[in-house]
Enzyme design. Structure first.
Site, PDB file in Angstrom:
ATOM      1  N   SER A   1      25.725   4.306  33.663  1.00  0.00           N
ATOM      2  CA  SER A   1      26.340   4.648  34.949  1.00  0.00           C
ATOM      3  C   SER A   1      26.619   3.380  35.729  1.00  0.00           C
ATOM      4  O   SER A   1      25.689   2.662  36.120  1.00  0.00           O
ATOM      5  CB  SER A   1      25.403   5.542  35.760  1.00  0.00           C
ATOM      6  OG  SER A   1      25.894   5.616  37.078  1.00  0.00           O
TER       7      SER A   1
ATOM      8  N   HIS B   1      29.936   5.976  32.520  1.00  0.00           N
ATOM      9  CA  HIS B   1      29.810   7.093  33.461  1.00  0.00           C
ATOM     10  C   HIS B   1      30.194   6.577  34.846  1.00  0.00           C
ATOM     11  O   HIS B   1      29.621   5.615  35.346  1.00  0.00           O
ATOM     12  CB  HIS B   1      28.369   7.596  33.430  1.00  0.00           C
ATOM     13  CG  HIS B   1      28.117   8.799  34.277  1.00  0.00           C
ATOM     14  ND1 HIS B   1      28.443  10.077  33.883  1.00  0.00           N
ATOM     15  CD2 HIS B   1      27.554   8.925  35.512  1.00  0.00           C
ATOM     16  CE1 HIS B   1      28.089  10.940  34.826  1.00  0.00           C
ATOM     17  NE2 HIS B   1      27.555  10.263  35.829  1.00  0.00           N
TER      18      HIS B   1
ATOM     19  N   ASP C   1      30.661   7.461  38.694  1.00  0.00           N
ATOM     20  CA  ASP C   1      30.227   8.411  39.733  1.00  0.00           C
ATOM     21  C   ASP C   1      31.119   8.325  40.971  1.00  0.00           C
ATOM     22  O   ASP C   1      31.105   7.317  41.674  1.00  0.00           O
ATOM     23  CB  ASP C   1      28.787   8.091  40.150  1.00  0.00           C
ATOM     24  CG  ASP C   1      27.781   8.508  39.095  1.00  0.00           C
ATOM     25  OD1 ASP C   1      27.787   9.685  38.705  1.00  0.00           O
ATOM     26  OD2 ASP C   1      26.988   7.646  38.664  1.00  0.00           O
TER      27      ASP C   1
ATOM     28  N   MET D   1      31.760   9.584  44.625  1.00  0.00           N
ATOM     29  CA  MET D   1      31.078  10.261  45.742  1.00  0.00           C
ATOM     30  C   MET D   1      31.914  10.098  47.006  1.00  0.00           C
ATOM     31  O   MET D   1      32.416   9.000  47.279  1.00  0.00           O
ATOM     32  CB  MET D   1      29.707   9.633  45.971  1.00  0.00           C
ATOM     33  CG  MET D   1      28.839   9.602  44.731  1.00  0.00           C
ATOM     34  SD  MET D   1      27.175   9.033  45.135  1.00  0.00           S
ATOM     35  CE  MET D   1      26.499   8.806  43.485  1.00  0.00           C
TER      36      MET D   1
ATOM     37  N   HIS E   1      32.368  11.626  36.853  1.00  0.00           N
ATOM     38  CA  HIS E   1      31.523  12.657  37.476  1.00  0.00           C
ATOM     39  C   HIS E   1      31.925  12.760  38.950  1.00  0.00           C
ATOM     40  O   HIS E   1      31.613  11.881  39.743  1.00  0.00           O
ATOM     41  CB  HIS E   1      30.054  12.213  37.301  1.00  0.00           C
ATOM     42  CG  HIS E   1      29.049  13.063  37.988  1.00  0.00           C
ATOM     43  ND1 HIS E   1      27.728  12.680  38.132  1.00  0.00           N
ATOM     44  CD2 HIS E   1      29.131  14.284  38.584  1.00  0.00           C
ATOM     45  CE1 HIS E   1      27.058  13.618  38.768  1.00  0.00           C
ATOM     46  NE2 HIS E   1      27.883  14.593  39.067  1.00  0.00           N
TER      47      HIS E   1
ATOM     48  N   MET F   1      31.582  13.928  42.492  1.00  0.00           N
ATOM     49  CA  MET F   1      30.680  14.506  43.499  1.00  0.00           C
ATOM     50  C   MET F   1      31.460  14.518  44.803  1.00  0.00           C
ATOM     51  O   MET F   1      31.203  13.721  45.717  1.00  0.00           O
ATOM     52  CB  MET F   1      29.403  13.670  43.593  1.00  0.00           C
ATOM     53  CG  MET F   1      28.472  13.875  42.409  1.00  0.00           C
ATOM     54  SD  MET F   1      27.264  12.555  42.228  1.00  0.00           S
ATOM     55  CE  MET F   1      28.231  11.391  41.278  1.00  0.00           C
TER      56      MET F   1
ATOM     57  N   MET G   1      22.207  17.980  36.148  1.00  0.00           N
ATOM     58  CA  MET G   1      21.621  16.939  37.002  1.00  0.00           C
ATOM     59  C   MET G   1      20.104  17.049  36.935  1.00  0.00           C
ATOM     60  O   MET G   1      19.537  18.116  37.178  1.00  0.00           O
ATOM     61  CB  MET G   1      22.068  17.108  38.461  1.00  0.00           C
ATOM     62  CG  MET G   1      23.521  16.805  38.739  1.00  0.00           C
ATOM     63  SD  MET G   1      24.098  15.203  38.155  1.00  0.00           S
ATOM     64  CE  MET G   1      23.053  14.061  39.069  1.00  0.00           C
TER      65      MET G   1
ATOM     66  N   GLY H   1      23.657  11.723  44.226  1.00  0.00           N
ATOM     67  CA  GLY H   1      23.896  10.862  45.393  1.00  0.00           C
ATOM     68  C   GLY H   1      23.436   9.427  45.196  1.00  0.00           C
ATOM     69  O   GLY H   1      24.093   8.502  45.652  1.00  0.00           O
ATOM     70  N   PHE H   2      22.316   9.254  44.488  1.00  0.00           N
ATOM     71  CA  PHE H   2      21.757   7.910  44.387  1.00  0.00           C
ATOM     72  C   PHE H   2      21.154   7.669  43.006  1.00  0.00           C
ATOM     73  O   PHE H   2      20.640   8.610  42.387  1.00  0.00           O
ATOM     74  CB  PHE H   2      20.671   7.705  45.452  1.00  0.00           C
ATOM     75  CG  PHE H   2      21.210   7.849  46.849  1.00  0.00           C
ATOM     76  CD1 PHE H   2      21.815   6.769  47.489  1.00  0.00           C
ATOM     77  CD2 PHE H   2      21.160   9.079  47.498  1.00  0.00           C
ATOM     78  CE1 PHE H   2      22.354   6.920  48.762  1.00  0.00           C
ATOM     79  CE2 PHE H   2      21.705   9.239  48.771  1.00  0.00           C
ATOM     80  CZ  PHE H   2      22.301   8.155  49.407  1.00  0.00           C
ATOM     81  N   GLY H   3      21.198   6.406  42.586  1.00  0.00           N
ATOM     82  CA  GLY H   3      20.526   6.023  41.354  1.00  0.00           C
ATOM     83  C   GLY H   3      19.042   5.784  41.633  1.00  0.00           C
ATOM     84  O   GLY H   3      18.593   5.809  42.785  1.00  0.00           O
ATOM     85  N   GLY H   4      18.280   5.598  40.570  1.00  0.00           N
ATOM     86  CA  GLY H   4      16.886   5.185  40.710  1.00  0.00           C
ATOM     87  C   GLY H   4      15.908   6.262  41.143  1.00  0.00           C
ATOM     88  O   GLY H   4      14.818   5.950  41.611  1.00  0.00           O
TER      89      GLY H   4
ATOM     90  N   ASP I   1      21.826  13.703  33.558  1.00  0.00           N
ATOM     91  CA  ASP I   1      22.114  12.594  34.471  1.00  0.00           C
ATOM     92  C   ASP I   1      21.026  12.506  35.531  1.00  0.00           C
ATOM     93  O   ASP I   1      20.855  13.425  36.331  1.00  0.00           O
ATOM     94  CB  ASP I   1      23.490  12.862  35.123  1.00  0.00           C
ATOM     95  CG  ASP I   1      23.959  11.737  36.023  1.00  0.00           C
ATOM     96  OD1 ASP I   1      23.304  10.685  36.079  1.00  0.00           O
ATOM     97  OD2 ASP I   1      25.010  11.941  36.671  1.00  0.00           O
ATOM     98  N   GLY I   2      20.326  11.354  35.529  1.00  0.00           N
ATOM     99  CA  GLY I   2      19.357  11.076  36.583  1.00  0.00           C
ATOM    100  C   GLY I   2      17.956  10.834  36.056  1.00  0.00           C
ATOM    101  O   GLY I   2      17.384  11.685  35.388  1.00  0.00           O
ATOM    102  N   GLY I   3      17.437   9.637  36.339  1.00  0.00           N
ATOM    103  CA  GLY I   3      16.050   9.331  36.003  1.00  0.00           C
ATOM    104  C   GLY I   3      15.785   9.105  34.529  1.00  0.00           C
ATOM    105  O   GLY I   3      14.652   9.258  34.062  1.00  0.00           O
TER     106      GLY I   3
ATOM    107  N   GLY J   1      21.517   4.806  34.441  1.00  0.00           N
ATOM    108  CA  GLY J   1      22.004   3.829  35.417  1.00  0.00           C
ATOM    109  C   GLY J   1      21.032   2.688  35.587  1.00  0.00           C
ATOM    110  O   GLY J   1      21.117   1.659  34.907  1.00  0.00           O
ATOM    111  N   SER J   2      20.050   2.875  36.470  1.00  0.00           N
ATOM    112  CA  SER J   2      19.150   1.764  36.795  1.00  0.00           C
ATOM    113  C   SER J   2      18.382   1.260  35.567  1.00  0.00           C
ATOM    114  O   SER J   2      18.169   0.049  35.432  1.00  0.00           O
ATOM    115  CB  SER J   2      18.192   2.170  37.913  1.00  0.00           C
ATOM    116  OG  SER J   2      17.706   3.465  37.699  1.00  0.00           O
TER     117      SER J   2
HETATM  118  C1  DX5 Z   1      23.443  10.187  40.767  1.00  0.00           C
HETATM  119  C2  DX5 Z   1      24.454   9.819  39.720  1.00  0.00           C
HETATM  120  C3  DX5 Z   1      23.888   9.190  38.519  1.00  0.00           C
HETATM  121  C4  DX5 Z   1      23.143   7.886  38.742  1.00  0.00           C
HETATM  122  C5  DX5 Z   1      21.992   7.906  37.781  1.00  0.00           C
HETATM  123  O1  DX5 Z   1      24.051  11.032  41.667  1.00  0.00           O
HETATM  124  O2  DX5 Z   1      25.158  10.977  39.296  1.00  0.00           O
HETATM  125  O3  DX5 Z   1      24.895   9.014  37.520  1.00  0.00           O
HETATM  126  O4  DX5 Z   1      23.896   6.745  38.511  1.00  0.00           O
HETATM  127  O5  DX5 Z   1      21.195   6.821  38.041  1.00  0.00           O
HETATM  128  P1  DX5 Z   1      19.760   6.636  37.372  1.00  0.00           P
HETATM  129  O6  DX5 Z   1      19.952   6.583  35.894  1.00  0.00           O
HETATM  130  O7  DX5 Z   1      19.285   5.344  37.962  1.00  0.00           O
HETATM  131  O8  DX5 Z   1      18.924   7.805  37.800  1.00  0.00           O
HETATM  132 ZN    ZN Z   2      26.512  10.819  37.569  1.00  0.00          ZN
END
Ligand code: DX5
Ligand code: ZN
Length: 219
Positions: free
Chosen positions: A9, A34, A36, A38, A67, A69, A142, A147-150, A180-182, A202-203
């Site tokens: 991501s 990927h 994102d 937003m 993706h 959002m 999800m 909304g946010f990574g990490g 997607d996420g974590g 992502g992170s």
């Molecule tokens: C969050 C995004 C994700 C995000 C995932 O809304 O849709 O794609 O980048 O980040 P990580 O892998 O750090 O959870």
């Molecule tokens: Zn995403």
């Protein structure tokens, strides 16, 4: 395409070093990026518009997994396809979970020559969307609030993945199952075991050695 796809991501990309990081991604084992999108309304964060996607696609010809959002995916899906999206996923919640609108948008995405799929937030059940699964190339679950990574992986979401895997078999369909996420090495394994074949990270990828981290997941 490998059966397991990693989609880094770019939300977590180091924006002071974009070209170098894209070069690494191009040479890595990742087949997708990927992206994102937003809008500051559907989620409380703002990211990239279609011009940025066009630039990324030009610099890095990986498969672009977009993706959305945004509150208005019916307006924005075609625009992102025109600018390089290979696959567009949109949130069912943005269309009030209305099956007719969801099916229509999936048909429109296909008509524009792209692949399409739906996404559900953690609090949205997946079962009500059984009738549109046959129009999905991919279903995205999800595993954090968008909304946010990490953020921390919500293991409960794997039940949705298991349901999707069962339905794919019983209905004889072929959509991919993305999460997607974590995602890190531990949650990656949990997700694979539950039935995911497409994993956004992502992170975990960008805070470590990009190429080695991707390779480590595919070992
Ligand atoms: C969050 C995004 C994700 C995000 C995932 O809304 O849709 O794609 O980048 O980040 P990580 O892998 O750090 O959870
Ligand atoms: Zn995403």
């Amino acid at each position: 395409m490998n059966s397991i796809v990693i989609a880094p991501s770019i939300l977590s990309l180091d924006y002071s070093n974009v070209s170098a990081q894209l070069e690494i991604l191009k040479e890595s084992k990742a087949e997708w990026l990927h992206f994102d999108v937003m809008d500051g309304h559907f989620v409380p964060n703002l990211t990239f518009g279609p011009d940025i996607l066009r630039g990324f696609k030009k610099a890095c010809p990986l498969f672009m997994d977009v993706h959305l959002m945004v509150e208005d995916p019916e307006t924005y899906a075609p625009i992102f396809i025109q600018n390089g999206a290979d696959l567009v996923t949109f949130h069912t919640e943005a269309l009030n979970n209305d099956l007719t609108r969801i099916k229509k948008l999936l048909d429109e995405i296909h008509g524009l020559g792209a692949k399409g799929g739906i996404v559900v937030k953690p609090n949205t059940a997946i079962e009500p969307f059984e009738s549109v699964l046959q129009s999905c190339d991919l279903v995205l679950i999800m595993s954090v609030e968008p909304g946010f990574g990490g953020q921390k992986f919500m293991a409960d979401m794997l039940k949705k993945v298991e349901w999707l895997k069962e339905k794919r078999e019983s209905l004889n369909l072929s959509y991919r199952i993305e999460i997607d996420g974590g995602i890190n090495l531990d949650t990656f394994r949990l997700a694979l075991n539950a039935g995911c074949d497409t994993l956004v990270a992502g992170s975990y990828v960008f805070k470590n050695d990009i190429a080695k981290t991707i390779e480590g997941m595919l070992e």
